[in-house]
Design a protein around this motif. Structure first.
Motif, PDB file in Angstrom:
ATOM      1  N   TYR A   1     -16.756  36.779 -15.734  1.00  0.00           N
ATOM      2  CA  TYR A   1     -15.513  37.064 -15.020  1.00  0.00           C
ATOM      3  C   TYR A   1     -15.285  38.563 -14.836  1.00  0.00           C
ATOM      4  O   TYR A   1     -14.572  38.980 -13.923  1.00  0.00           O
ATOM      5  CB  TYR A   1     -14.321  36.454 -15.757  1.00  0.00           C
ATOM      6  N   LEU A   2     -15.857  39.374 -15.716  1.00  0.00           N
ATOM      7  CA  LEU A   2     -15.719  40.824 -15.635  1.00  0.00           C
ATOM      8  C   LEU A   2     -17.095  41.465 -15.810  1.00  0.00           C
ATOM      9  O   LEU A   2     -17.947  40.916 -16.516  1.00  0.00           O
ATOM     10  CB  LEU A   2     -14.785  41.353 -16.736  1.00  0.00           C
ATOM     11  N   PRO A   3     -17.309  42.622 -15.199  1.00  0.00           N
ATOM     12  CA  PRO A   3     -18.563  43.338 -15.465  1.00  0.00           C
ATOM     13  C   PRO A   3     -18.480  44.004 -16.833  1.00  0.00           C
ATOM     14  O   PRO A   3     -17.412  44.391 -17.292  1.00  0.00           O
ATOM     15  CB  PRO A   3     -18.612  44.388 -14.344  1.00  0.00           C
ATOM     16  N   TYR A   4     -19.610  44.125 -17.492  1.00  0.00           N
ATOM     17  CA  TYR A   4     -19.659  44.821 -18.771  1.00  0.00           C
ATOM     18  C   TYR A   4     -20.007  46.281 -18.513  1.00  0.00           C
ATOM     19  O   TYR A   4     -20.965  46.585 -17.803  1.00  0.00           O
ATOM     20  CB  TYR A   4     -20.702  44.198 -19.703  1.00  0.00           C
ATOM     21  N   ALA A   5     -19.221  47.210 -19.081  1.00  0.00           N
ATOM     22  CA  ALA A   5     -19.414  48.652 -18.853  1.00  0.00           C
ATOM     23  C   ALA A   5     -19.586  48.917 -17.360  1.00  0.00           C
ATOM     24  O   ALA A   5     -20.652  49.331 -16.906  1.00  0.00           O
ATOM     25  CB  ALA A   5     -20.608  49.175 -19.637  1.00  0.00           C
ATOM     26  N   PRO A   6     -18.537  48.667 -16.554  1.00  0.00           N
ATOM     27  CA  PRO A   6     -18.672  48.679 -15.093  1.00  0.00           C
ATOM     28  C   PRO A   6     -19.135  49.994 -14.501  1.00  0.00           C
ATOM     29  O   PRO A   6     -19.700  50.009 -13.403  1.00  0.00           O
ATOM     30  CB  PRO A   6     -17.257  48.325 -14.619  1.00  0.00           C
ATOM     31  N   LYS A   7     -18.935  51.100 -15.197  1.00  0.00           N
ATOM     32  CA  LYS A   7     -19.318  52.387 -14.618  1.00  0.00           C
ATOM     33  C   LYS A   7     -20.823  52.632 -14.684  1.00  0.00           C
ATOM     34  O   LYS A   7     -21.338  53.514 -14.004  1.00  0.00           O
ATOM     35  CB  LYS A   7     -18.576  53.527 -15.319  1.00  0.00           C
ATOM     36  N   LEU A   8     -21.531  51.844 -15.540  1.00  0.00           N
ATOM     37  CA  LEU A   8     -22.961  52.053 -15.716  1.00  0.00           C
ATOM     38  C   LEU A   8     -23.750  51.033 -14.901  1.00  0.00           C
ATOM     39  O   LEU A   8     -23.414  49.855 -14.869  1.00  0.00           O
ATOM     40  CB  LEU A   8     -23.344  51.934 -17.196  1.00  0.00           C
ATOM     41  N   LEU A   9     -24.832  51.495 -14.267  1.00  0.00           N
ATOM     42  CA  LEU A   9     -25.685  50.579 -13.511  1.00  0.00           C
ATOM     43  C   LEU A   9     -26.550  49.753 -14.440  1.00  0.00           C
ATOM     44  O   LEU A   9     -26.884  48.600 -14.149  1.00  0.00           O
ATOM     45  CB  LEU A   9     -26.565  51.375 -12.537  1.00  0.00           C
ATOM     46  N   ASP A  10     -26.946  50.333 -15.573  1.00  0.00           N
ATOM     47  CA  ASP A  10     -27.752  49.610 -16.556  1.00  0.00           C
ATOM     48  C   ASP A  10     -27.098  49.757 -17.923  1.00  0.00           C
ATOM     49  O   ASP A  10     -27.207  50.781 -18.586  1.00  0.00           O
ATOM     50  CB  ASP A  10     -29.189  50.159 -16.598  1.00  0.00           C
ATOM     51  N   SER A  11     -26.380  48.731 -18.361  1.00  0.00           N
ATOM     52  CA  SER A  11     -25.646  48.803 -19.625  1.00  0.00           C
ATOM     53  C   SER A  11     -26.437  48.230 -20.790  1.00  0.00           C
ATOM     54  O   SER A  11     -25.943  48.209 -21.911  1.00  0.00           O
ATOM     55  CB  SER A  11     -24.332  48.028 -19.501  1.00  0.00           C
ATOM     56  N   ASN A  12     -27.653  47.748 -20.529  1.00  0.00           N
ATOM     57  CA  ASN A  12     -28.482  47.105 -21.560  1.00  0.00           C
ATOM     58  C   ASN A  12     -27.792  45.891 -22.183  1.00  0.00           C
ATOM     59  O   ASN A  12     -28.060  45.527 -23.333  1.00  0.00           O
ATOM     60  CB  ASN A  12     -28.843  48.114 -22.676  1.00  0.00           C
ATOM     61  N   PHE A  13     -26.903  45.282 -21.417  1.00  0.00           N
ATOM     62  CA  PHE A  13     -26.209  44.086 -21.891  1.00  0.00           C
ATOM     63  C   PHE A  13     -27.031  42.863 -21.476  1.00  0.00           C
ATOM     64  O   PHE A  13     -27.448  42.755 -20.317  1.00  0.00           O
ATOM     65  CB  PHE A  13     -24.817  44.015 -21.268  1.00  0.00           C
ATOM     66  N   PRO A  14     -27.290  41.942 -22.391  1.00  0.00           N
ATOM     67  CA  PRO A  14     -28.134  40.787 -22.054  1.00  0.00           C
ATOM     68  C   PRO A  14     -27.557  39.971 -20.897  1.00  0.00           C
ATOM     69  O   PRO A  14     -26.350  39.717 -20.844  1.00  0.00           O
ATOM     70  CB  PRO A  14     -28.138  39.971 -23.348  1.00  0.00           C
ATOM     71  N   LYS A  15     -28.401  39.583 -19.979  1.00  0.00           N
ATOM     72  CA  LYS A  15     -27.954  38.781 -18.848  1.00  0.00           C
ATOM     73  C   LYS A  15     -27.859  37.300 -19.197  1.00  0.00           C
ATOM     74  O   LYS A  15     -27.051  36.572 -18.627  1.00  0.00           O
ATOM     75  CB  LYS A  15     -28.922  38.961 -17.667  1.00  0.00           C
ATOM     76  N   GLU A  16     -28.690  36.879 -20.143  1.00  0.00           N
ATOM     77  CA  GLU A  16     -28.702  35.469 -20.522  1.00  0.00           C
ATOM     78  C   GLU A  16     -27.535  35.176 -21.476  1.00  0.00           C
ATOM     79  O   GLU A  16     -27.250  35.932 -22.391  1.00  0.00           O
ATOM     80  CB  GLU A  16     -30.038  35.161 -21.204  1.00  0.00           C
ATOM     81  N   LEU A  17     -26.835  34.070 -21.206  1.00  0.00           N
ATOM     82  CA  LEU A  17     -25.608  33.753 -21.930  1.00  0.00           C
ATOM     83  C   LEU A  17     -25.826  33.681 -23.438  1.00  0.00           C
ATOM     84  O   LEU A  17     -25.081  34.281 -24.218  1.00  0.00           O
ATOM     85  CB  LEU A  17     -25.032  32.435 -21.415  1.00  0.00           C
ATOM     86  N   GLY A  18     -26.847  32.947 -23.874  1.00  0.00           N
ATOM     87  CA  GLY A  18     -27.086  32.778 -25.306  1.00  0.00           C
ATOM     88  C   GLY A  18     -27.356  34.102 -25.994  1.00  0.00           C
ATOM     89  O   GLY A  18     -26.841  34.372 -27.099  1.00  0.00           O
ATOM     90  N   ALA A  19     -28.128  34.970 -25.352  1.00  0.00           N
ATOM     91  CA  ALA A  19     -28.447  36.275 -25.939  1.00  0.00           C
ATOM     92  C   ALA A  19     -27.202  37.152 -26.026  1.00  0.00           C
ATOM     93  O   ALA A  19     -27.002  37.878 -27.013  1.00  0.00           O
ATOM     94  CB  ALA A  19     -29.532  36.969 -25.113  1.00  0.00           C
TER      95      ALA A  19
END
Length: 303
Positions: free
Chosen positions: A155-173
């Protein structure tokens, strides 16, 4: 027995709030300067979302303007206790919300966000009532956890100001990462807050004890002339409309030197103590009773 000890805070609560607001506002100013620098440095554009950064500049500028308004209102209304009682928690909540917002844009599970949350809480213990600090910390924590859950759910972007936040894309991860961070961070955070709270409580108690001792006459246990001086300064700082009528009574003990000469200074000390107790009994606790020096006492009666 009624207490006529007049207490004066080391630092006015309004001053404390303004100091806290100014300190956090300076942090937001540094964030604003950093964002402007990134926008003006083309080599850094590959790491950030420029559209978000332009919006960030507007939002951060608005946040800084909000701090200025709060500080102005605190200065303007410092002699109106009911308004101040409303503005103080509002100031703390504003700090919590704005820092939570910056934490969200940095990444709610990033190191800067954790440092901001702990640092803001510790500053809060120094300058605000502890219950208000706990409430603001709880709200900030819920905001950060809520935005993280919203980012995981998409529903929201994670760390929206960064193009690559190293946040896992897969839900479980992503869920696994959040749970691990919470399991590591929450016990540490609670321990830091608990220890800091206990330390600040003891420090506040000791400071208050030293303050009371500095304002008391050692012999008679009533206020000393320092309190009279500070009370007079406080009256002079108030606006004309707020100054109440006061009556100042100066009195001394007749033939006190004779008592000391005939019966000794120990008996003279007992006489001073008895007079001080009598004045405390006869004068309302709303008024100021002080030993001015020697056998002289002063009473300030306010309407």
């Amino acid at each position: 027995m009624k207490s006529n000890t007049f207490r004066i805070d080391d630092i006015n609560v309004v001053t404390k709030a303004i100091v806290a607001l100014a300190a956090v506002m300076c942090l937001h100013v540094s964030y604003l300067v950093w964002k402007i620098y990134i926008i003006r440095t083309p080599d850094l554009h590959e790491f950030v979302d420029l559209a978000v950064f332009f919006n960030e500049i507007l939002v951060t500028s608005g946040i800084i303007f909000g701090f200025l308004i709060l500080m102005f209102l605190l200065l303007l209304c410092q002699h109106y206790p009911k308004i101040i009682q409303f503005l103080l928690p509002c100031s703390l909540q504003y700090i919590a919300v704005t820092m939570s917002y910056q934490g969200y844009t940095f990444g709610s599970m990033s190191l800067p966000t954790g440092v901001m949350l702990v640092g803001a809480t510790l500053i809060g213990f120094l300058l605000f009532d502890r219950r208000q600090v706990y409430l603001a910390t709880l709200m900030a924590s819920l905001i950060l956890i809520g935005t993280t859950c919203a980012a995981i759910a998409g529903y929201l972007p994670y760390a929206p100001k960064l193009l690559d936040s190293n946040f896992p894309k897969e839900l479980g991860a992503a869920v696994f990462l959040m749970v691990n961070i919470l399991l590591l961070a929450i016990p540490t955070f609670v321990m830091i807050i608990f220890v800091s709270d206990r330390f600040m409580s003891r420090l506040s108690e000791r400071t208050q004890q030293f303050k009371q001792l500095s304002q008391l006459d050692a012999l008679t246990k009533v206020n000393n002339r320092l309190v009279v001086h500070e009370y007079s300064q406080k009256l002079n700082q108030q606006s004309v409309d707020l100054v109440r009528q006061h009556v100042i009574i100066m009195l001394d003990i007749d033939h006190f030197k004779t008592i000391n000469d005939q019966f000794g200074h120990l008996i003279g000390d007992v006489v001073l103590q008895d007079v001080a107790k009598l004045l405390q009994l006869e004068v309302s606790h709303e008024h100021v009773v002080a030993r001015f020096g020697g056998e002289e006492f002063i009473i300030i009666l306010s309407s």
